[in-house]
Scaffold this active site. Structure first.
Site, short mmCIF file in Angstrom:
data_model
loop_
_atom_site.label_atom_id
_atom_site.label_comp_id
_atom_site.label_asym_id
_atom_site.label_seq_id
_atom_site.Cartn_x
_atom_site.Cartn_y
_atom_site.Cartn_z
N LYS A 79 0.74 -1.03 -0.10
CA LYS A 79 0.08 -0.07 0.01
C LYS A 79 0.84 1.24 0.00
O LYS A 79 1.46 1.43 1.16
CB LYS A 79 -0.97 -0.10 1.29
CG LYS A 79 -1.90 1.32 1.20
CD LYS A 79 -2.49 1.60 2.77
CE LYS A 79 -1.90 2.48 3.24
NZ LYS A 79 -1.58 3.94 2.36
N GLU A 103 9.96 1.32 11.17
CA GLU A 103 10.89 2.10 11.02
C GLU A 103 10.11 3.52 11.40
O GLU A 103 9.55 4.25 10.31
CB GLU A 103 11.54 2.23 9.60
CG GLU A 103 12.78 3.05 9.96
CD GLU A 103 12.70 4.32 9.02
OE1 GLU A 103 12.66 5.35 9.79
OE2 GLU A 103 12.72 4.34 7.91
N CYS A 116 13.37 10.93 8.10
CA CYS A 116 13.42 10.34 9.61
C CYS A 116 14.64 10.44 10.12
O CYS A 116 14.77 10.37 11.18
CB CYS A 116 12.87 8.86 9.38
SG CYS A 116 13.90 7.80 8.56
N GLU A 137 9.92 15.75 16.88
CA GLU A 137 10.58 15.96 15.35
C GLU A 137 9.67 16.92 14.58
O GLU A 137 8.34 16.98 14.43
CB GLU A 137 10.27 14.58 14.57
CG GLU A 137 10.83 14.20 13.24
CD GLU A 137 10.64 12.76 12.87
OE1 GLU A 137 11.42 12.17 12.13
OE2 GLU A 137 9.34 12.40 13.21
N1 LIG Z 1 10.05 7.40 9.22
C1 LIG Z 1 9.65 8.13 8.23
O1 LIG Z 1 10.38 8.12 7.14
C2 LIG Z 1 8.52 9.16 8.10
C3 LIG Z 1 7.84 9.09 6.95
C4 LIG Z 1 6.78 9.97 6.75
C5 LIG Z 1 6.37 10.55 7.87
N2 LIG Z 1 6.87 10.34 9.18
C6 LIG Z 1 6.37 10.89 10.42
O2 LIG Z 1 5.08 11.23 9.99
C7 LIG Z 1 4.80 12.71 10.60
C8 LIG Z 1 3.76 13.44 9.60
O3 LIG Z 1 3.92 12.87 8.44
P1 LIG Z 1 2.31 12.27 7.98
O4 LIG Z 1 1.24 13.15 8.57
O5 LIG Z 1 2.14 11.64 6.82
O6 LIG Z 1 2.49 10.87 8.99
P2 LIG Z 1 1.66 9.60 9.26
O7 LIG Z 1 2.35 8.81 10.23
O8 LIG Z 1 0.22 10.04 9.22
O9 LIG Z 1 1.83 8.76 7.74
C9 LIG Z 1 2.85 8.18 7.70
C10 LIG Z 1 2.53 6.96 6.78
O10 LIG Z 1 1.50 6.35 7.36
C11 LIG Z 1 0.41 5.89 6.58
N3 LIG Z 1 -0.77 5.89 7.77
C12 LIG Z 1 -1.24 6.81 8.24
N4 LIG Z 1 -2.31 6.26 9.12
C13 LIG Z 1 -2.27 5.10 8.69
C14 LIG Z 1 -3.00 4.03 9.22
N5 LIG Z 1 -4.17 4.18 10.13
N6 LIG Z 1 -2.81 2.53 8.71
C15 LIG Z 1 -1.82 2.68 7.74
N7 LIG Z 1 -1.22 3.55 7.44
C16 LIG Z 1 -1.48 4.82 8.04
C17 LIG Z 1 0.19 7.18 5.84
O11 LIG Z 1 -0.29 6.93 4.36
C18 LIG Z 1 1.63 7.58 5.53
O12 LIG Z 1 2.20 6.97 4.41
C19 LIG Z 1 6.27 13.37 10.55
O13 LIG Z 1 6.11 14.29 11.28
C20 LIG Z 1 7.07 12.26 10.70
O14 LIG Z 1 7.40 12.18 12.22
C21 LIG Z 1 7.98 9.44 9.27
O1 LIG Z 2 13.07 8.95 5.93
C1 LIG Z 2 13.34 7.79 5.90
C2 LIG Z 2 14.45 7.07 5.24
C3 LIG Z 2 15.43 7.96 5.00
C4 LIG Z 2 16.64 7.61 4.56
O2 LIG Z 2 16.86 6.19 4.25
O3 LIG Z 2 17.67 8.08 4.75
#
Ligand SMILES: NC(=O)c1ccc[n+]([C@@H]2O[C@H](COP(=O)([O-])OP(=O)(O)OC[C@H]3O[C@@H](n4cnc5c(N)ncnc54)[C@H](O)[C@@H]3O)[C@@H](O)[C@H]2O)c1
Ligand SMILES: O=CCCC(=O)O
Length: 513
Positions: free
Chosen positions: A206, A282, A316, A415
């Site tokens: 997804k 992650e 991240c 963050e």
């Molecule tokens: N670790 C990473 O690489 C990464 C990437 C994107 C966002 N983020 C975090 O998310 C925060 C905000 O971004 P966002 O609003 O897109 O975050 P989010 O956590 O809402 O979404 C992150 C991902 O999770 C999916 N998601 C959201 N709710 C879900 C659910 N109930 N079931 C399954 N998948 C779900 C979203 O489609 C998105 O692809 C950022 O501040 C950051 O902390 C982290």
């Molecule tokens: O944001 C998540 C992955 C970032 C990276 O692989 O450097």
């Protein structure tokens, strides 16, 4: 309206951004808008679609990139059944066969890198050079796991029982549910998928609703590479919570791999408890970036810029809070602010002069603004930037440096996921360690020092999964990528990455006396 023919899709795709983009695409088959299931392109069960928008053009004519199908629960259930059937044969394939598939996919990703990068720029907003970097980074996981696949080894273990021997074999875990974020539309998929394929698993993916197009381009290349039907299934949808729950609770999915926020990770872990799935998550970070008194300041400034402002702060592993020893604080601040002022050009990622793009959506912009406002209200000083730039586009924000940040400010505790660097002056090592480790997450961290004794002391003291020492860029396929604490668990890439997609079976053989 559901778009049916690929020609229509291409027109739609480009008409809305710029005509010149169409003429630049070498491979128009990369532009897909349906689900890829069982080796075929499928529409949604209820004919619904959602729009993919260019964040650089938010609110303007031309922001619409494409109309993509929105897969339903029934579509996902069907894909899981198909992946389960495909697994029966795929798990028996040789590692060399799977290695060759991944190698072919690597070659195709590299061959199509220019077009793929443009898709990423359009849907994510990052500059073209960064998007090209992402395609190469994403492809490198296919190359890496093509090399790892033939090296899946078990053990023969001496037994404590006379006449017995223990054999351990590694087997693919089964059907994997892969949920990925928008910040690396391609690379976050390949980092998980290539390991799963190398292990002999099948997958239902997804992609995020913000950036499904790169994942569908990848699906096309998977088809071209000759992956057997049903082994990889990619279904775009905007029904995120419903489908996330379905995947976590599905009895035929054996593993969930997720990259996203800590909050969503906790929800998915709860939802997965009913079937006790194997998980790797992650999640969010709050990376410290430390400049010791003996650091090479020029190099620390370069590293800080890269670690903070890559993808406009939306990775991240981006540095989130900067701890600078009081003896070098002024020098670091002066050079860092000068660097930010000198090199930055905000804009549309397709413009070759653009160094930094927009934030992904309004929620992200608001969080950035809230962090700046909170810090300033508690005494921080804006050293450069500080403002949103609606004159460039709805989601643009200046690269911002805040001086005089303290531990009680939001920016030091959560963050930002945006282009704001908060600089904190520290006095001694004890205070530093206390500040750095005072957080519920632990993904990445960075420090600059010339003193070898600092290296081991702080590498062992700082509670994170990954550390950059005298470098601001750590990501590559060889790195065991992952966090500790509420940044999640499991490692991606590296020689450990495939373990997340395998189980160990022990076989006790008696009668060998
Ligand atoms: N670790 C990473 O690489 C990464 C990437 C994107 C966002 N983020 C975090 O998310 C925060 C905000 O971004 P966002 O609003 O897109 O975050 P989010 O956590 O809402 O979404 C992150 C991902 O999770 C999916 N998601 C959201 N709710 C879900 C659910 N109930 N079931 C399954 N998948 C779900 C979203 O489609 C998105 O692809 C950022 O501040 C950051 O902390 C982290
Ligand atoms: O944001 C998540 C992955 C970032 C990276 O692989 O450097």
């Amino acid at each position: 309206m559901l778009l049916r023919g690929s020609i229509t899709n291409i027109r739609r795709f480009t008409m809305v951004s710029s005509k010149s983009i169409l003429s630049q695409f070498n491979n128009k088959d990369l532009l897909q808008t349906k689900s890829y299931v069982n080796g075929k392109w499928e529409k949604s069960g209820d004919n619904k679609t959602f729009t993919v928008k260019n964040p650089a053009l938010a609110g303007n004519d031309g922001e619409l990139i494409a109309e993509v199908i929105s897969a339903t629960s029934e579509d996902f259930n069907n894909a899981v059944t198909i992946a389960t059937t495909a697994f029966k044969d795929f798990k028996k394939t040789t590692p060399r066969y799977r290695s060759d598939l991944l190698r072919k996919l690597y070659d195709l990703l590299i061959e199509n890198q220019q077009d793929l990068a443009k898709i990423i720029v359009l849907e994510n907003g990052k500059p073209l050079a960064d998007a090209l970097g992402e395609v190469k980074y994403g492809a490198s996981f296919c190359q890496w796991f093509a090399e790892e696949a033939p090296r899946i080894h078990g053990d023969i273990i001496p037994s404590g029982i006379p006449g017995s021997r223990i054999l351990s074999i590694k087997q693919p875990v089964g059907v994997c549910g892969i949920l990925t974020p928008w910040n690396f539309p391609l690379a976050m998929i390949t980092r998980k998928l290539a390991a799963a394929i190398a292990a002999g698993c099948t997958a239902v993916i997804k992609p995020p609703p913000e950036t499904p197009l790169a994942s569908l381009a990848l699906a096309h290349l998977i088809q071209e590479a000759g992956f057997p039907p049903g082994v990889v299934n990619i279904l775009p949808t905007d029904r995120t919570p419903e489908i996330g729950k379905l995947m976590c609770e599905h009895p035929l999915i054996n593993k969930i791999s997720f990259t996203g926020s800590t909050g969503v990770g906790k929800l998915l872990m709860n939802q997965s408890s009913s079937t006790l799935k194997k998980l790797s998550f992650e999640l969010g970070g709050n990376a410290p970036f430390i400049v010791f008194a003996d650091a090479d300041i020029d190099k620390a400034v370069e590293g800080a810029f890269a670690a903070k402002f890559r993808s406009s702060g939306q990775t991240c592993v981006c540095a989130n809070r900067f701890y600078i020893h009081e003896s070098v604080y002024d020098e670091f601040v002066e050079n860092f602010v000068a660097k930010v002022k000198k090199v930055v050009k905000l804009g549309n990622g397709l413009d070759p002069e653009t160094t930094h793009g927009p934030l992904i959506h309004g929620r992200s912009l608001k969080k950035v603004q809230d962090h700046v406002k909170d810090a300033v209200s508690k005494g921080a000083t804006v050293l450069t930037g500080g403002e949103a730039r609606p004159d460039i586009g709805q989601y643009f924000h200046e690269l911002t440096v805040l001086g005089g940040v303290t531990q009680d400010m939001h920016i030091a505790n959560e963050e930002t996921f945006g282009p704001v660097a908060g600089l904190i002056k520290y006095k001694n090592d004890d205070e530093l360690i206390q500040f750095v480790n005072d957080t519920s997450v632990g993904l990445a961290g960075y420090f600059y020092t010339k003193d070898i004794s600092n290296l081991f002391k702080f590498a062992e003291e700082i509670n994170v999964g990954m550390l950059g020492v005298n470098t601001g860029l750590i990501s590559e396929a060889a790195l065991p990528f992952g966090g500790i604490k509420e940044s999640g668990f499991g490692r991606e890439g590296s020689k450990y990455g495939m373990d997340e997609y395998m189980t160990i079976k022990s076989v006790v053989i008696g009668g060998n006396a």
